[in-house]
Motif scaffolding. Structure first.
Motif, PDB file in Angstrom:
ATOM      1  N   MET A   1      46.532 -17.440  -4.525  1.00  0.00           N
ATOM      2  CA  MET A   1      45.531 -16.473  -4.090  1.00  0.00           C
ATOM      3  C   MET A   1      44.522 -17.129  -3.163  1.00  0.00           C
ATOM      4  N   ALA A   2      44.192 -16.468  -2.060  1.00  0.00           N
ATOM      5  CA  ALA A   2      43.169 -16.975  -1.154  1.00  0.00           C
ATOM      6  C   ALA A   2      42.264 -15.824  -0.750  1.00  0.00           C
ATOM      7  N   ILE A   3      40.975 -16.100  -0.656  1.00  0.00           N
ATOM      8  CA  ILE A   3      40.012 -15.089  -0.214  1.00  0.00           C
ATOM      9  C   ILE A   3      39.181 -15.708   0.894  1.00  0.00           C
ATOM     10  N   THR A   4      38.997 -14.953   1.965  1.00  0.00           N
ATOM     11  CA  THR A   4      38.159 -15.416   3.053  1.00  0.00           C
ATOM     12  C   THR A   4      37.123 -14.350   3.350  1.00  0.00           C
ATOM     13  N   GLY A   5      35.929 -14.759   3.737  1.00  0.00           N
ATOM     14  CA  GLY A   5      34.938 -13.761   4.095  1.00  0.00           C
ATOM     15  C   GLY A   5      33.710 -14.393   4.692  1.00  0.00           C
ATOM     16  N   HIS A   6      32.827 -13.529   5.206  1.00  0.00           N
ATOM     17  CA  HIS A   6      31.577 -14.009   5.768  1.00  0.00           C
ATOM     18  C   HIS A   6      30.516 -13.996   4.669  1.00  0.00           C
ATOM     19  N   ASP A 128      24.773 -18.103   8.364  1.00  0.00           N
ATOM     20  CA  ASP A 128      25.831 -17.720   9.271  1.00  0.00           C
ATOM     21  C   ASP A 128      27.059 -18.569   9.006  1.00  0.00           C
ATOM     22  N   GLY A 129      27.763 -18.251   7.947  1.00  0.00           N
ATOM     23  CA  GLY A 129      28.900 -19.081   7.614  1.00  0.00           C
ATOM     24  C   GLY A 129      30.035 -18.287   6.989  1.00  0.00           C
ATOM     25  N   TRP A 130      31.174 -18.956   6.866  1.00  0.00           N
ATOM     26  CA  TRP A 130      32.352 -18.346   6.266  1.00  0.00           C
ATOM     27  C   TRP A 130      32.720 -19.077   5.006  1.00  0.00           C
ATOM     28  N   PHE A 131      33.404 -18.357   4.116  1.00  0.00           N
ATOM     29  CA  PHE A 131      33.911 -19.038   2.934  1.00  0.00           C
ATOM     30  C   PHE A 131      35.401 -18.784   2.828  1.00  0.00           C
ATOM     31  N   HIS A 132      36.052 -19.715   2.176  1.00  0.00           N
ATOM     32  CA  HIS A 132      37.476 -19.559   1.920  1.00  0.00           C
ATOM     33  C   HIS A 132      37.743 -20.138   0.544  1.00  0.00           C
TER      34      HIS A 132
END
Lengths: 284, 123, 188
Positions: A1-6, A128-132
């Motif tokens: 499982m992978a989740i990406t978002g702002h 102002d970043g992304w996560f994964h």
């Protein structure tokens, strides 16, 4: 499982709450950059095991802990590397060094504190970043002290230190709401003085506005405290009206101990349901 | 053109203090956000605005479904007074809260006057 | 006349009005207003009182569907609608994690106010960035995979898909009713 978002969409506090409640294991990466595509800005890594934070680093070569050891003068770079190699594949480096008598428990704790608390808390201010999140990532024994902290504990510390709340603005509780405890008895997390003061009001009687007046705090301070106690699962925000209604509702039940409460006096018959279902089937 | 909110607030405050038996007033958008308010203490302007919008939209719906035509005003009469809702230009709804001793005829007239003034600022 | 009342709730833009419009046989009684708040970024109009749709499937039986406004400033409408609901559905856009926290708040409101059976409907599941069911359940406060309300994906613009979602809700309602008959506990 992978989740990406702002992070504007789903804040670090919410991610931590999600990972803890879901007992997730894996690697959370935070990218300090406005877009998900490369070129990549600074990257931060946080490893979770069953919803607990086990390690953090801002380098990907798995040498963060070793360099921290040598910076503190606890162990030379080369010696540490050699020891790391002799350490078994599934043993956290910190624990191994302790078993070898190189580190004592206090030193280990301090290492974990600097590695996790200090590094991760600072990340709460990344806007102002992304996560994964990758649940397939392998836990890096070289970065691990063997100690761990519940994600909520890190969240509490991180949000306490947070100065700029602008991105969480629309998630803050309503000043007209009341608060209700979600745990029985005392909270299992260490609260600071002002959090305790707010916690005392979890009877659901006073609005945040009233609480702010009582404690002589600005309303946004109280909203922030309630948000962080909420996101770590200690209390929840409830509109005042609902609780008023609940009280009257309870009276109803005392008055007449009938199986159907006054609000649900009419249940729908089985034949009604059968008819409706066969009608709906024609629409599918 | 930007709406002169300050002017609206002043108008509302004057209306509330100068009209006898009026306890509060609010000018809100049709989707329930406050434009300007002068309300009794303890009333939340967001909430009052949302209620005004819901009441007006239901009233208008009743007007059309039950063939009563377009709505001039909606009012609620309670044991403690009145809540009168009047549409004010296309983009605003005017709510007035008055106590029990208000004379309805006078109140309606005052509301009509206030709306004429408010409309000038909203234009 | 036997009437069942279902409530459709959820954050702004989850598809509540569309859902009801897709299945209602009458012109939906809507109370839309042009949105001027954050909702206007998602869609031009927003519900301010409620949406009402109806399915009259037999001379003496009808299903009534009520859609709530999404914004919390209309929570007095949530209250009015939920207290007479036989069952309800929380619609959540699966690709907007920004709203999960808020959806959780709506849910907590409803659960404090009503013991009616509930299911979760996921909309926009074909969009990029969609979360899967398991993770959305955790984010909505149901971390235990064995204990959560039924969850279903629904295309609110498709009458057939909406019908399936309603059937899921009916089935859940029926199961809860039966459980209550077998062990007449007043609480869920």
């Amino acid at each position: 499982m992978a989740i990406t978002g702002h992070l504007v969409e789903f804040s670090l506090a919410e991610i931590f709450q999600f990972l803890e409640q879901g007992h997730k294991t894996g690697l959370l990466t935070i990218f300090e950059q406005p877009e998900p595509e490369p070129p990549r800005g600074r990257e931060h890594y946080i490893w979770f095991n069953q919803g607990r934070v086990v390690a953090a680093a801002n380098r990907s070569d798995h040498r963060g802990l070793i360099s921290s050891l040598s910076q503190r003068g606890l162990l030379g770079d080369r010696a540490a590397s050699r020891l790391a190699q002799s350490c078994g594949p599934k043993v956290p480096l910190g624990l191994y060094l302790k078993s070898q008598g190189i580190l004592d428990a206090e030193q280990l704790k301090l290492l974990f504190y600097t590695q996790v608390m200090r590094q991760v808390c600072a990340l709460f201010s990344v806007v102002d970043g992304w996560f994964h999140f990758d649940s397939k990532a392998v836990l890096p024994c070289d970065e691990m002290t063997g100690l761990s902290a519940p994600a909520t504990e890190v969240t509490l510390a991180g949000l306490r230190a947070l100065r700029n709340w602008s991105t969480l603005e629309d998630k803050l509780p309503d000043p007209m709401s009341t608060i209700v405890a979600l745990v029985e008895g005392q909270p299992n997390l260490r609260l600071n003085a002002v959090e305790w003061q707010v916690w005392e009001f979890t009877g659901g009687k006073d609005s945040l506005q009233t609480i702010a007046q009582h404690l002589q705090l600005p309303i946004h301070k109280v909203q922030e405290i309630v948000f962080r106690l909420n996101v770590v699962g200690l209390l929840e925000e409830v509109p005042m009206m609902v609780l008023e209604a609940e009280t009257t509702h309870q009276h109803d039940e005392e008055d007449e101990l009938q199986p159907t409460s006054s609000l649900h006096d009419s249940t729908v018959s089985q034949s009604f349901l059968n008819n409706l279902v066969s009608f709906l089937k024609h629409k599918v | 053109m930007a709406i002169n909110v300050e002017k609206l607030n002043t108008l509302l405050q004057n209306f509330v203090s100068a009209t006898s038996d009026v306890e509060g007033a609010a000018l809100v958008t049709p989707d329930g956000l406050p434009l300007a308010t002068s309300l009794p203490g303890g009333m939340d302007d967001e909430r009052v605005s949302a209620m005004s919008a819901a009441m007006l939209s239901l009233g208008e719906r009743i007007g059309s479904e039950l063939a009563r035509g377009s709505i001039d005003r909606i009012y609620v009469e309670g044991t403690h007074g009145y809540g009168v809702l009047t549409s004010c230009a296309e983009d605003a709804v005017f709510l007035v809260l008055a106590n029990r001793s208000a004379k309805l005829g006078v109140l309606m007239l005052e509301i009509k006057r206030a709306i004429a003034e408010l409309k000038l600022v909203l234009m | 006349m036997e009437i069942m009342r279902l409530v459709v709730t959820g954050p702004v833009g989850a598809g509540k009005s569309t859902f009801i419009r897709s299945v209602s046989e009458i012109d939906v009684v809507d109370t839309d207003r042009r949105a001027t708040d954050e909702a206007s970024l998602l869609k031009p109009k927003t519900t301010v009182a409620f949406d009402f749709g109806r399915l009259q499937f037999s001379p003496d039986m009808a299903l009534h569907l009520y859609g709530t406004p999404g914004q919390a400033r209309f929570d007095f409408m949530w209250d009015i609608l939920i207290r007479r609901a036989h069952a309800y559905m929380l619609l959540v856009a699966a690709h907007r994690p920004r709203e999960f926290h808020y959806a959780r708040r709506i849910l907590s409101f409803m659960q404090r106010r009503s013991r009616a059976p509930l299911i979760i409907g996921l909309t926009h599941t074909d969009q990029p960035g969609t979360w899967d069911e398991e993770n959305i359940l955790i984010a909505l406060g149901f971390p235990n995979p064995d204990r959560h309300p039924p969850i279903v994906s629904v295309d609110a613009t498709e009458a057939g898909s909406v019908a399936v979602a309603i059937m899921t809700l009916l089935q859940h309602y029926s199961q809860v009713q039966q459980r209550n008959v077998e062990q007449p506990a007043p609480h869920r």
